[in-house]
Design a protein around this motif. Structure first.
Motif, PDB file in Angstrom:
ATOM      1  N   ILE A 144       0.840  -1.201   0.000  1.00 35.17           N
ATOM      2  CA  ILE A 144       0.000   0.000   0.000  1.00 35.17           C
ATOM      3  C   ILE A 144       0.873   1.248   0.000  1.00 35.17           C
ATOM      4  CG2 ILE A 144      -1.615   1.340   1.403  1.00 35.17           C
ATOM      5  CD1 ILE A 144      -2.902  -1.359   2.171  1.00 35.17           C
ATOM      6  N   ALA A 145       1.908   1.253   0.828  1.00 34.80           N
ATOM      7  CA  ALA A 145       2.814   2.402   0.870  1.00 34.80           C
ATOM      8  C   ALA A 145       3.480   2.609  -0.491  1.00 34.80           C
ATOM      9  CB  ALA A 145       3.858   2.209   1.964  1.00 34.80           C
ATOM     10  N   ARG A 146       3.846   1.518  -1.142  1.00 33.35           N
ATOM     11  CA  ARG A 146       4.472   1.626  -2.464  1.00 33.35           C
ATOM     12  C   ARG A 146       3.497   2.221  -3.482  1.00 33.35           C
ATOM     13  NH1 ARG A 146       4.483  -0.994  -7.110  1.00 33.35           N
ATOM     14  NH2 ARG A 146       3.076  -2.623  -6.349  1.00 33.35           N
ATOM     15  N   LEU A 147       2.243   1.805  -3.437  1.00 35.79           N
ATOM     16  CA  LEU A 147       1.237   2.341  -4.358  1.00 35.79           C
ATOM     17  C   LEU A 147       1.049   3.841  -4.155  1.00 35.79           C
ATOM     18  CD1 LEU A 147      -1.415  -0.523  -4.134  1.00 35.79           C
ATOM     19  CD2 LEU A 147      -0.036   0.061  -6.146  1.00 35.79           C
ATOM     20  N   ILE A 148       1.100   4.272  -2.894  1.00 33.78           N
ATOM     21  CA  ILE A 148       0.985   5.708  -2.611  1.00 33.78           C
ATOM     22  C   ILE A 148       2.197   6.450  -3.155  1.00 33.78           C
ATOM     23  CG2 ILE A 148       0.921   7.429  -0.770  1.00 33.78           C
ATOM     24  CD1 ILE A 148      -0.660   5.317   0.876  1.00 33.78           C
ATOM     25  N   ALA A 149       3.384   5.909  -2.913  1.00 31.98           N
ATOM     26  CA  ALA A 149       4.607   6.548  -3.393  1.00 31.98           C
ATOM     27  C   ALA A 149       4.611   6.670  -4.911  1.00 31.98           C
ATOM     28  CB  ALA A 149       5.828   5.764  -2.917  1.00 31.98           C
ATOM     29  N   GLU A 150       3.998   5.709  -5.586  1.00 34.50           N
ATOM     30  CA  GLU A 150       3.939   5.713  -7.051  1.00 34.50           C
ATOM     31  C   GLU A 150       2.809   6.583  -7.589  1.00 34.50           C
ATOM     32  OE1 GLU A 150       3.580   1.629  -8.115  1.00 34.50           O
ATOM     33  OE2 GLU A 150       5.683   1.166  -7.701  1.00 34.50           O
ATOM     34  N   GLY A 151       1.978   7.124  -6.689  1.00 34.28           N
ATOM     35  CA  GLY A 151       0.871   7.960  -7.118  1.00 34.28           C
ATOM     36  C   GLY A 151      -0.348   7.195  -7.601  1.00 34.28           C
ATOM     37  N   ARG A 152      -0.410   5.903  -7.307  1.00 33.63           N
ATOM     38  CA  ARG A 152      -1.528   5.079  -7.776  1.00 33.63           C
ATOM     39  C   ARG A 152      -2.645   4.975  -6.741  1.00 33.63           C
ATOM     40  NH1 ARG A 152       0.775  -0.508  -9.458  1.00 33.63           N
ATOM     41  NH2 ARG A 152      -1.371  -0.734 -10.272  1.00 33.63           N
ATOM     42  N   LEU A 153      -2.378   5.386  -5.533  1.00 33.20           N
ATOM     43  CA  LEU A 153      -3.366   5.350  -4.461  1.00 33.20           C
ATOM     44  C   LEU A 153      -3.173   6.610  -3.621  1.00 33.20           C
ATOM     45  CD1 LEU A 153      -4.252   2.217  -2.318  1.00 33.20           C
ATOM     46  CD2 LEU A 153      -4.084   4.464  -1.264  1.00 33.20           C
ATOM     47  N   ARG A 154      -4.263   7.236  -3.229  1.00 33.45           N
ATOM     48  CA  ARG A 154      -4.154   8.437  -2.409  1.00 33.45           C
ATOM     49  C   ARG A 154      -5.000   8.280  -1.150  1.00 33.45           C
ATOM     50  NH1 ARG A 154      -8.323  12.215  -2.714  1.00 33.45           N
ATOM     51  NH2 ARG A 154     -10.019  11.650  -4.149  1.00 33.45           N
ATOM     52  N   VAL A 155      -4.623   8.997  -0.112  1.00 34.83           N
ATOM     53  CA  VAL A 155      -5.360   8.942   1.145  1.00 34.83           C
ATOM     54  C   VAL A 155      -5.929  10.327   1.428  1.00 34.83           C
ATOM     55  CG1 VAL A 155      -5.300   8.382   3.590  1.00 34.83           C
ATOM     56  CG2 VAL A 155      -3.788   7.175   2.006  1.00 34.83           C
ATOM     57  N   PRO A 156      -7.237  10.503   1.293  1.00 32.84           N
ATOM     58  CA  PRO A 156      -7.831  11.803   1.613  1.00 32.84           C
ATOM     59  C   PRO A 156      -7.754  12.062   3.121  1.00 32.84           C
ATOM     60  CG  PRO A 156      -9.326  10.440   0.288  1.00 32.84           C
ATOM     61  CD  PRO A 156      -8.238   9.547   0.794  1.00 32.84           C
ATOM     62  N   ILE A 157      -7.164  13.182   3.512  1.00 33.85           N
ATOM     63  CA  ILE A 157      -7.120  13.592   4.910  1.00 33.85           C
ATOM     64  C   ILE A 157      -8.299  14.530   5.132  1.00 33.85           C
ATOM     65  CG2 ILE A 157      -5.774  14.651   6.744  1.00 33.85           C
ATOM     66  CD1 ILE A 157      -4.507  12.119   5.598  1.00 33.85           C
ATOM     67  N   ALA A 158      -9.288  14.073   5.896  1.00 31.20           N
ATOM     68  CA  ALA A 158     -10.507  14.861   6.107  1.00 31.20           C
ATOM     69  C   ALA A 158     -10.258  16.043   7.022  1.00 31.20           C
ATOM     70  CB  ALA A 158     -11.613  13.971   6.679  1.00 31.20           C
ATOM     71  N   GLU A 159      -9.535  15.815   8.129  1.00 28.73           N
ATOM     72  CA  GLU A 159      -9.269  16.871   9.106  1.00 28.73           C
ATOM     73  C   GLU A 159      -7.927  16.613   9.782  1.00 28.73           C
ATOM     74  OE1 GLU A 159     -10.981  19.548   9.822  1.00 28.73           O
ATOM     75  OE2 GLU A 159     -12.970  19.180   8.957  1.00 28.73           O
ATOM     76  N   ARG A 160      -7.262  17.705  10.188  1.00 28.23           N
ATOM     77  CA  ARG A 160      -6.037  17.626  10.979  1.00 28.23           C
ATOM     78  C   ARG A 160      -6.228  18.450  12.239  1.00 28.23           C
ATOM     79  NH1 ARG A 160      -2.638  20.429   6.684  1.00 28.23           N
ATOM     80  NH2 ARG A 160      -1.548  21.104   8.560  1.00 28.23           N
TER      81      ARG A 160
END
Length: 318
Positions: free
Chosen positions: A276-292
């Motif tokens: 999963i981390a690799r997919l994110i690094a490659e730009g194939r998966l993103r994680v929407p951050i709703a709030e910080r």
């Protein structure tokens, strides 16, 4: 022991603490003695902690906490990301300055966590954070990413499938939808009327939950649905059965239904999190951050998480 300086040095650090079980109202930020890395351990200076429903569920009462091996006083949060700042004796594979992410069961919302690199588990682990993955994103991966991966494996999802995902806009859903699309499946995701655009951006075809769900899905997919994942409760399970999906191709993550597999992130396949981390690094998966939120606003963050209407993930900045 190898060690790196920090603005709080090695004496004290902030940590969320509960002196009694309950809801967000019992969460407090305290100055505590900073833990130190022992043999086989690393200490991580936490930069971000991601929240999950299980965080407040398992600290809500004594009986539930006991099932997770927790007792008072106890910390809060499990997903973390940060930088190794202390390495104990006998540790191989980690060095001071390494960026890492992972799980620290009910203690991640703190300036420092100590991780056992020898006896690691899904709730006590460290993984290298790949270049191209920022700390806030890395802090959302462990529980939700593992759970989504386990759910896909439970229904053996592939490119010939049309899958119904219940609760698709939630913390696990954002991973499940994208992983299903990467696997080649067509995805129909349930959510509120206001989540439709969000689900489309993830790659799902939105359908509103509630009475008549099976009929709405049938209209979207007249050729049939082959698999289903219920990431919220049981509504999607019963709709899936009404649609003729075999029990062997339905799973839950939050409830138990006779005849239906319950996917557990702790049982995700080896390497799932790194993938999963690799997919994110490659730009194939993103994680929407709703709030910080800063750690001082942990109560507000936990209340929002407990409402279960967030599109994406909630992150605590440290």
């Amino acid at each position: 022991m190898r060690e790196q300086g920090d603005r709080r040095l090695v004496g004290e650090g902030r940590a969320v603490r509960l002196e009694s079980f309950g809801g967000a109202e019992v969460l407090d930020v305290r100055e505590v003695e900073a833990p130190r890395a022992g043999v086989g351990q690393v200490r991580v200076r936490v930069r971000a902690a991601g929240l999950n429903p299980m965080d407040w569920i398992m600290t809500a009462d004594a009986d539930t906490a006991a099932r997770f091996g927790l007792s008072l006083p106890v910390g809060f949060g499990t997903d973390y990301a940060g930088v190794v700042d202390q390495v104990g004796g006998g540790v191989a594979g980690f060095a001071v300055g390494d960026r890492v992410f992972g799980g620290a069961l009910s203690r991640a919302a703190a300036d420092f966590v100590v991780i056992d690199t020898v006896e690691g588990s899904a709730a006590n682990e460290a993984h290298r954070t790949p270049d191209g993955v920022d700390d806030r994103t890395a802090a959302t991966l462990t529980i939700a990413g593992r759970t989504a991966s386990a759910a896909l494996a439970a229904v053996a999802l592939g490119p010939d499938d049309t899958v119904l995902i219940g609760g698709a806009a939630g913390g696990v859903g954002v991973f499940a939808v994208q992983l299903a699309r990467i696997a080649g499946a067509r995805v129909i995701g349930t959510g509120s009327a206001t989540s439709s655009d969000f689900l489309r951006e993830l790659g799902a075809e939105p359908v509103t939950y509630g009475e008549g769900l099976a009929d709405r899905v049938r209209a979207l997919a007249p050729d049939g649905v082959t698999a289903a994942m219920d990431l919220h409760g049981t509504e999607t399970v019963y709709a899936a059965r009404e649609l003729g999906i075999r029990d062997s191709r339905i799973c839950t993550i939050a409830t138990q239904v006779d005849g239906i597999a319950a996917a557990n992130g702790a049982n995700a396949t080896i390497g799932a999190l790194e993938e999963i981390a690799r997919l994110i690094a490659e730009g194939r998966l993103r994680v929407p951050i709703a709030e910080r939120f800063p750690i001082e606003q942990i109560r507000r963050a936990a209340e929002l998480q407990a409402g279960r209407h967030v599109h994406g993930k909630i992150v605590i900045d440290l």
